[in-house]
Each structure stands twice: as C-alpha cells, then as structure tokens.
Design a protein around this motif. Structure first.
Motif, PDB file in Angstrom:
ATOM      1  N   TRP A   1      31.847  23.140 -17.240  1.00  0.00           N
ATOM      2  CA  TRP A   1      31.429  22.834 -18.605  1.00  0.00           C
ATOM      3  C   TRP A   1      31.674  21.385 -19.009  1.00  0.00           C
ATOM      4  CZ3 TRP A   1      28.517  25.964 -21.432  1.00  0.00           C
ATOM      5  CH2 TRP A   1      28.484  27.325 -21.103  1.00  0.00           C
TER       6      TRP A   1
ATOM      7  N   LYS B   1      28.795  19.182 -20.742  1.00  0.00           N
ATOM      8  CA  LYS B   1      28.426  19.714 -22.056  1.00  0.00           C
ATOM      9  C   LYS B   1      29.551  19.499 -23.068  1.00  0.00           C
ATOM     10  CE  LYS B   1      25.341  21.681 -23.380  1.00  0.00           C
ATOM     11  NZ  LYS B   1      24.179  21.205 -24.191  1.00  0.00           N
TER      12      LYS B   1
ATOM     13  N   GLU C   1      29.848  15.864 -24.134  1.00  0.00           N
ATOM     14  CA  GLU C   1      28.742  15.552 -25.046  1.00  0.00           C
ATOM     15  C   GLU C   1      29.039  16.024 -26.454  1.00  0.00           C
ATOM     16  OE1 GLU C   1      24.555  17.730 -25.692  1.00  0.00           O
ATOM     17  OE2 GLU C   1      24.797  16.854 -23.696  1.00  0.00           O
ATOM     18  N   ARG C   2      29.538  17.255 -26.575  1.00  0.00           N
ATOM     19  CA  ARG C   2      29.835  17.819 -27.898  1.00  0.00           C
ATOM     20  C   ARG C   2      31.040  17.145 -28.555  1.00  0.00           C
ATOM     21  NH1 ARG C   2      26.231  18.676 -30.337  1.00  0.00           N
ATOM     22  NH2 ARG C   2      25.364  17.310 -28.772  1.00  0.00           N
TER      23      ARG C   2
END
Length: 266
Positions: free
Chosen positions: A111, A114, A117-118
C-alpha cells in the motif's frame, strides 16, 4: 540464515521496539498489546526477504487523527530495515469472534504508493472506514499457536480460539489468486501452496521453508527444482529463483490446486 524473534539481528529488534514505542506514545491506554506472527515467530525470518508481521490489539476504536499519525509513522519505519505488515484490531472485533474480522487500520509495503499519495494530500478520510479482512483468521490462529507478545497482555488472555472452519476458509480464500500470481512472485506463491497443503494434511502450522521441504515427496521429479529453488531463495542460500519454464510453473500450480481441492468441502 534464518532467525526467530529471540535470535534475530539487533536492527530488527530495534525496529520493532521503536514501532512499539510509537504505539505507546500515540495510542496510550487504548493499547492492549503488540504481537508478532509470521516468519519471526516460526524461526524462519530472512532479513533480506521477510516481512515483520504484527497485530496490534486495542481496547476501543481509533479516532481518525490517530489513524493518520500511525500511518505516517509506519511509512517512516517500514523498510528500515525490514518491511512491516500490520493490522490494528479491537477487542470487540474478536470477542465475540467475527469472520471476516473488522480492523481499524492496516499497512504493508503493498500500500506504500497509495498511502504516500494520500498522506501528501492530507487526506485523512482515506482511513476513515473499518473494513473486514478474512486473512485475520489465519493470522490470529498463528498468534494463538506460535505468536510472540512484544508488549502488553498475554496472548492466551486476549485472543480467542479461531474456529477451524474459519481458519480453513481463510487459507483457502486466495488459492486461485495464488496460483495465478506464481509467475509474478514465484518464491512466495510456490511455498504458500506448499504451506496450505501441509496444514490440510497435517493439521499443523509450519513455516514456508518446512512446508516446501515436506511437499517435495509429493512433487513429480521434473518439478521438484521449482520448490527446491524457492526454498533456497526463501532461506537465503541462493539469490534468485532458478530459470523455470512457464509450462512447468503452470503444471505445478495446477497440481497443487488439485491436491488442495481434495480437502475443500470435507
């Protein structure tokens, strides 16, 4: 060389200690305990390849701010030096037992992109839900059987026995995916199939290395090299898998699925 928790390299112990200190700092009295499962609990941890597999048990749910700061700490500490795969669950999620099991937070290198990025976007809402994970039945069974309590309450006091049907469902859930993924990740998937079959036949949880060696007697001679090579890479005695034909890998996957299918529904 392979290790367990008691004799693993000091930098691995330091990494786990640092992570647990962060849990104490950010979770406080809501923290019941921190527990290790997987290769570190089975004396089969290879510092060059293995994840540190962990479960964190909580008294109550995590608020969103705490989830967000924990994710940032996990991104910082994972891969320094070993990758971390971890799930946070509450007492209420496992007593009474639920399958699939709800979890508060999960993190792994799968993960990372992702999550980074978040985090960069400041998007806390990405971690707002409480999903479920059928794999937790497998992880908690291993904790009950072979797990390590790093901090907090004893394993037998806080983790229930997982029903056999749910454990079997957990390990069988990804069979088709595992068979398809062999070409992309041959070491892990070859040995995972061995480990599933070994449990179904022996009713005993063993390491991937042990399962691979056990399964050799069931594998036709012309396919044994696949398992031997996977074991050697997993344990660190060779760097890479031997070159293998797609036909052999497909045949191996089909063979193991046929062996395993004999136990589905019994």
């Amino acid at each position: 060389m392979m290790y367990g928790w008691e004799d693993c390299p000091q930098d691995i112990r330091n990494q786990v200690t640092l992570l647990n200190d962060k849990f104490i700092q950010y979770i406080g009295e809501n923290l019941v305990g921190t527990y290790i499962h997987g290769s570190l609990s089975l004396d089969s941890f290879n510092p060059k390849r293995s994840d540190i597999d962990m479960i964190v048990l909580l008294n109550d749910k995590l608020d969103l701010d705490t989830r967000f700061v924990l994710i940032k700490e996990l991104l910082r500490i994972s891969n320094n030096p070993a990758p971390i795969e971890i799930s946070f669950i509450t007492k209420a999620a496992i007593k009474p037992w639920q399958h699939p099991t709800p979890f508060e937070l999960h993190s792994s290198e799968y993960w990372r992109a992702k999550y980074e990025e978040r985090v960069a976007a400041g998007d806390k809402s990405f971690w707002a839900e409480t999903p479920t994970d059928s794999d937790l039945a497998c992880h908690l069974t291993l904790i009950r059987s072979k797990g390590i309590c790093v901090y907090g309450e004893p394993i037998a006091d806080v983790f229930p026995e997982v029903p056999e049907a749910d454990f079997r469902s957990s390990i069988l859930n990804g069979i088709d995916y595992t068979a398809r993924a062999i070409l992309a990740n041959p070491v892990y998937e070859i040995l995972t199939l061995c480990r599933i079959l070994s449990y179904l036949e022996r009713k005993e949880i063993i390491s991937k290395r042990e399962a691979g060696l056990w399964a050799l007697e069931k594998i036709p001679d012309h396919l044994k090299y696949l398992v031997i090579s996977a074991v050697e890479v997993h344990e660190g005695s060779r760097e890479e898998m031997v070159e293998a034909s797609v036909a052999d890998i497909d045949q191996y996957a089909s063979l193991m699925k046929s062996y395993i299918s004999q136990y589905i529904g019994d």
